[in-house]
Motif scaffolding. Sequence first.
Motif, PDB file in Angstrom:
ATOM      1  N   GLU A  40       0.849  -1.338  -0.047  1.00 19.96           N
ATOM      2  CA  GLU A  40      -0.057   0.254   0.013  1.00 19.96           C
ATOM      3  C   GLU A  40       1.021   1.125   0.056  1.00 19.96           C
ATOM      4  O   GLU A  40       2.232   1.339   0.346  1.00 19.96           O
ATOM      5  CB  GLU A  40      -0.868   0.224   1.190  1.00 19.96           C
ATOM      6  CG  GLU A  40      -0.402  -0.045   2.619  1.00 19.96           C
ATOM      7  CD  GLU A  40      -1.130   0.121   3.749  1.00 19.96           C
ATOM      8  OE1 GLU A  40      -1.362   1.164   4.314  1.00 19.96           O
ATOM      9  OE2 GLU A  40      -1.987  -1.026   3.863  1.00 19.96           O
ATOM     10  N   GLY A  41       0.388   2.296  -0.433  1.00 20.41           N
ATOM     11  CA  GLY A  41       1.258   3.661  -0.464  1.00 20.41           C
ATOM     12  C   GLY A  41       0.331   4.757  -0.961  1.00 20.41           C
ATOM     13  O   GLY A  41      -0.859   4.669  -1.279  1.00 20.41           O
ATOM     14  N   ILE A  42       1.411   5.639  -1.566  1.00 20.72           N
ATOM     15  CA  ILE A  42       0.609   6.604  -2.114  1.00 20.72           C
ATOM     16  C   ILE A  42       1.678   7.044  -3.161  1.00 20.72           C
ATOM     17  O   ILE A  42       2.938   6.910  -3.337  1.00 20.72           O
ATOM     18  CB  ILE A  42       0.657   8.011  -1.390  1.00 20.72           C
ATOM     19  CG1 ILE A  42      -0.031   9.192  -1.917  1.00 20.72           C
ATOM     20  CG2 ILE A  42       1.791   8.248  -0.716  1.00 20.72           C
ATOM     21  CD1 ILE A  42      -0.509  10.412  -0.836  1.00 20.72           C
ATOM     22  N   VAL A  43       0.924   7.841  -4.347  1.00 20.88           N
ATOM     23  CA  VAL A  43       1.796   8.144  -5.566  1.00 20.88           C
ATOM     24  C   VAL A  43       1.559   9.457  -5.630  1.00 20.88           C
ATOM     25  O   VAL A  43       0.448  10.315  -5.696  1.00 20.88           O
ATOM     26  CB  VAL A  43       1.308   7.478  -6.918  1.00 20.88           C
ATOM     27  CG1 VAL A  43       1.906   8.267  -7.951  1.00 20.88           C
ATOM     28  CG2 VAL A  43       1.526   6.102  -6.928  1.00 20.88           C
ATOM     29  N   VAL A  82      -5.153  15.041 -12.194  1.00 16.61           N
ATOM     30  CA  VAL A  82      -5.922  15.243 -11.063  1.00 16.61           C
ATOM     31  C   VAL A  82      -5.077  15.227  -9.878  1.00 16.61           C
ATOM     32  O   VAL A  82      -4.722  14.086  -9.444  1.00 16.61           O
ATOM     33  CB  VAL A  82      -7.139  14.491 -10.900  1.00 16.61           C
ATOM     34  CG1 VAL A  82      -7.892  14.923  -9.988  1.00 16.61           C
ATOM     35  CG2 VAL A  82      -8.107  14.734 -12.246  1.00 16.61           C
ATOM     36  N   VAL A  83      -4.683  16.423  -9.163  1.00 13.52           N
ATOM     37  CA  VAL A  83      -3.771  16.110  -7.853  1.00 13.52           C
ATOM     38  C   VAL A  83      -4.543  16.920  -6.849  1.00 13.52           C
ATOM     39  O   VAL A  83      -5.015  17.957  -6.970  1.00 13.52           O
ATOM     40  CB  VAL A  83      -2.607  17.150  -8.150  1.00 13.52           C
ATOM     41  CG1 VAL A  83      -1.583  16.912  -7.047  1.00 13.52           C
ATOM     42  CG2 VAL A  83      -1.674  16.421  -9.552  1.00 13.52           C
ATOM     43  N   ARG A  87      -0.847  16.625  -2.975  1.00 15.17           N
ATOM     44  CA  ARG A  87       0.114  16.331  -4.152  1.00 15.17           C
ATOM     45  C   ARG A  87      -0.106  14.650  -4.625  1.00 15.17           C
ATOM     46  O   ARG A  87       0.513  14.256  -5.467  1.00 15.17           O
ATOM     47  CB  ARG A  87       1.565  16.471  -4.148  1.00 15.17           C
ATOM     48  CG  ARG A  87       1.729  18.048  -3.595  1.00 15.17           C
ATOM     49  CD  ARG A  87       3.203  18.483  -4.027  1.00 15.17           C
ATOM     50  NE  ARG A  87       3.466  18.285  -5.219  1.00 15.17           N
ATOM     51  CZ  ARG A  87       2.878  19.392  -6.270  1.00 15.17           C
ATOM     52  NH1 ARG A  87       2.291  20.428  -5.558  1.00 15.17           N
ATOM     53  NH2 ARG A  87       2.970  19.500  -7.484  1.00 15.17           N
ATOM     54  N   GLY A  88      -1.197  13.954  -3.838  1.00 15.14           N
ATOM     55  CA  GLY A  88      -1.661  12.900  -4.440  1.00 15.14           C
ATOM     56  C   GLY A  88      -2.180  12.983  -6.007  1.00 15.14           C
ATOM     57  O   GLY A  88      -2.999  13.642  -6.253  1.00 15.14           O
ATOM     58  N   LEU A  89      -1.695  11.951  -6.539  1.00 12.56           N
ATOM     59  CA  LEU A  89      -2.065  11.695  -8.022  1.00 12.56           C
ATOM     60  C   LEU A  89      -3.127  10.841  -8.512  1.00 12.56           C
ATOM     61  O   LEU A  89      -2.788   9.662  -8.167  1.00 12.56           O
ATOM     62  CB  LEU A  89      -0.686  11.709  -9.085  1.00 12.56           C
ATOM     63  CG  LEU A  89      -1.044  11.413 -10.513  1.00 12.56           C
ATOM     64  CD1 LEU A  89      -1.376  12.803 -10.920  1.00 12.56           C
ATOM     65  CD2 LEU A  89       0.307  11.154 -11.342  1.00 12.56           C
ATOM     66  N   LYS A  90      -4.057  11.408  -8.915  1.00 21.13           N
ATOM     67  CA  LYS A  90      -5.461  10.455  -9.364  1.00 21.13           C
ATOM     68  C   LYS A  90      -4.998   9.676 -10.554  1.00 21.13           C
ATOM     69  O   LYS A  90      -4.505  10.168 -11.338  1.00 21.13           O
ATOM     70  CB  LYS A  90      -6.641  11.026  -9.329  1.00 21.13           C
ATOM     71  CG  LYS A  90      -8.027  10.099  -9.519  1.00 21.13           C
ATOM     72  CD  LYS A  90      -9.050  11.077  -9.543  1.00 21.13           C
ATOM     73  CE  LYS A  90     -10.434  10.223  -9.816  1.00 21.13           C
ATOM     74  NZ  LYS A  90     -10.406   9.697 -11.072  1.00 21.13           N
ATOM     75  N   LYS A 227      -6.859  10.684  -3.879  1.00 25.49           N
ATOM     76  CA  LYS A 227      -5.853  11.260  -3.049  1.00 25.49           C
ATOM     77  C   LYS A 227      -4.403  10.739  -3.432  1.00 25.49           C
ATOM     78  O   LYS A 227      -3.357  10.699  -2.750  1.00 25.49           O
ATOM     79  CB  LYS A 227      -6.070  10.885  -1.568  1.00 25.49           C
ATOM     80  CG  LYS A 227      -7.232  11.852  -0.896  1.00 25.49           C
ATOM     81  CD  LYS A 227      -7.552  11.271   0.585  1.00 25.49           C
ATOM     82  CE  LYS A 227      -8.716  12.114   1.022  1.00 25.49           C
ATOM     83  NZ  LYS A 227      -8.429  13.656   1.030  1.00 25.49           N
ATOM     84  N   GLY A 228      -4.493   9.656  -4.260  1.00 26.10           N
ATOM     85  CA  GLY A 228      -3.278   9.161  -4.784  1.00 26.10           C
ATOM     86  C   GLY A 228      -2.885   7.996  -4.105  1.00 26.10           C
ATOM     87  O   GLY A 228      -1.721   7.283  -4.206  1.00 26.10           O
TER      88      GLY A 228
END
Length: 308
Positions: A40-43, A82-83, A87-90, A227-228
């Motif tokens: 899991e995480g975030i981009v 879409v950010v 700064r999370g990238l959808k 939220k990325g």
Amino acid sequence: MNRSLHTCRVGIVLFVAALLLPIVAAAYEVIDVPHGGRIEGIVTLSGDAPEPKGFNLITFPDPVYCGRISNGRGWRLLYDFVVDSGRGLKDAIVLLEGVESGKPFDVSVPLIEARDCKFEPFMTVVRNGHAVEVINMDPVMHDIQGYETSPEAGNRVLFNTPLIMNHQHRRGDLYAMHNHAPGKSLVGPVYLNKGRRTFYMQCGFHAYMESWAMAVNNPYYTLTDPKGKFVIEGIPPGTYQLVVWHPQTGPGTTKFITVQPDGKLIERLSLQAPKGNRTAYKVMDNPRFGLEALGHPVDIQPVVETQQ
């Protein structure tokens, strides 16, 4: 997909047979994964998010109908980035390469709709060798142009075919919510060349209509949320290549990760925003592009969505 639902959906079915690696990958095998791991995480997007592309509606067909989604000044915007505030990238694709066996692989056919002159969803993941279904829900004609893409070889045309509207479509008041009804079914095979893994579609009549797709060889993939964030579960223990990709950030990023039995990895990944002037499509408040340029009254009202 439910068969009764499938038979009432009509459109273009695109069969994808991509060779994703230099050699043909072994067929994916479904097995039990009793001690699967989790990633899991975030981009996030590194750098300033680009402005949306701007398309002057009067330079394309059907400006009144397609202007149901617009900025209120006669321009249609394409938000290909879409950010969120963190700064999370959808809509970035996160996937694992090298998984040859594991959890069941969904075989349903992804559906892309042309609705209010917009392709939804913007990003699609399709199983290698399977299909994407495209349908026209609008009371106007669309023309679908498909291209396979490669950072090394550029784009190659795959097909160009009309996406016909339903001729019994109830248009009604274009400013009201009309009866979206699918058009006639068209079927055609699409084969990606060796080494290519992505393709995109654009409407030849309405250039602001874009949709991207990636072919995958295993079910260990996901799209980031608004939220990325992302989660991939049920991963067989082993070492794999983690791939993150967005169609507007270049080739993406990769790293090797090792999944332990019942293990959990937390990854914070980043993609670089494009720099410089990336497009000629920009909003310009210029009388040459005003509604009066048509020489007759045109009332473009964003009744579905007012874009900011």
